[in-house]
Design an enzyme around this catalytic site. Structure first.
Site, short mmCIF file in Angstrom:
data_model
loop_
_atom_site.label_atom_id
_atom_site.label_comp_id
_atom_site.label_asym_id
_atom_site.label_seq_id
_atom_site.Cartn_x
_atom_site.Cartn_y
_atom_site.Cartn_z
N CYS A 1 -56.02 -22.93 -52.44
CA CYS A 1 -55.66 -21.88 -53.41
C CYS A 1 -54.72 -22.41 -54.50
O CYS A 1 -53.64 -22.93 -54.20
CB CYS A 1 -55.01 -20.71 -52.65
SG CYS A 1 -54.18 -19.51 -53.72
N CYS B 1 -51.34 -20.69 -54.62
CA CYS B 1 -50.51 -21.12 -53.49
C CYS B 1 -49.85 -22.46 -53.81
O CYS B 1 -48.67 -22.67 -53.51
CB CYS B 1 -51.36 -21.26 -52.22
SG CYS B 1 -52.19 -19.74 -51.71
#
Length: 232
Positions: A66, A69
């Site tokens: 991600c 993230c």
């Protein structure tokens, strides 16, 4: 003459300056590491659903691939140190969970997007949906979470959930068995009454066929014995 006199002192001056800068720099000094949690350690360390005597936990549920993230990672590392510095007596702890490696926690907390930030305090969990900058995150953990509606912490997985997890692991390499197991686990976990009825019906039908087959075989043997006796 003057320049020659200063040359031997130059390395000493530079070394002293570097030492002073390293001591005064906050980077890396007293840094608090982010705790890594997984399926096996989460409840033991956080005690989220049993009392939280270990402190208040701000947990980042993330996926390694991600992009958001990855962007949050250095901020999350800083947050751990900042909370310990700004709120030393509040018992604030920062942690992270790789949901791709710990699907049990992903299911338990209904993680549908990354990163999902949950703050666990006072036997409740609070979803953080604000800006992901250091100050905003720190303010939320320091007391801002009280302005958000808390949710009940999902209970620990029961027998059905644990059984389902093991069944998924055993059937993960066979697509047909995997799909079949998913259907069975879904019924078992979410429609327990229906699963119980199906189990009882299966037992009754199995018992019935067992009796029929047993009776047939027994009758066949008796018939064969009688026929043999007549011939003798």
């Amino acid at each position: 003459m003057k320049s020659t006199t200063w040359r031997p002192l130059l390395p000493i001056l530079l070394g002293s300056l570097a030492a002073i800068l390293s001591l005064s720099s906050p980077i890396g000094v007293g840094a608090t590491e982010v705790t890594v949690l997984d399926d096996d350690t989460f409840e033991h360390q956080t005690q989220a659903s049993t009392g939280q005597t270990t402190g208040k936990w701000f947990v980042d549920f993330y996926a390694p691939w991600c992009g958001h993230c990855k962007k949050l990672t250095p901020i999350w590392d800083e947050l751990s140190t900042k909370l310990e510095t700004d709120y030393p007596s509040d018992g604030l702890l920062v942690a992270k969970v790789d949901v791709t490696s710990n699907p049990g926690l992903g299911e338990r907390f209904s993680i549908r997007g990354y990163p999902t930030l949950l703050f666990f305090a006072e036997r409740q969990m609070f979803r953080y949906k604000g800006p992901r900058d250091l100050e905003s995150l720190s303010d939320f953990a320091g007391g801002g979470y009280k302005d958000v509606a808390g949710e009940a912490v999902p209970a620990l997985p029961g027998f059905a959930e644990e059984y389902g997890k093991k069944l998924r692991e055993l059937t993960s390499k066979n697509e047909f068995l995997k799909v079949t197991a998913e259907d069975f686990v879904h019924i078992w976990e979410f429609r327990k009454n229906a699963a119980a009825v199906l189990l009882v019906i299966g037992l009754v039908v199995g018992l019935f066929f067992g009796l029929v087959v047993g009776t047939s075989l027994g009758g066949g043997k008796k018939g064969a014995t009688s026929e043999k006796s007549k011939k003798e």
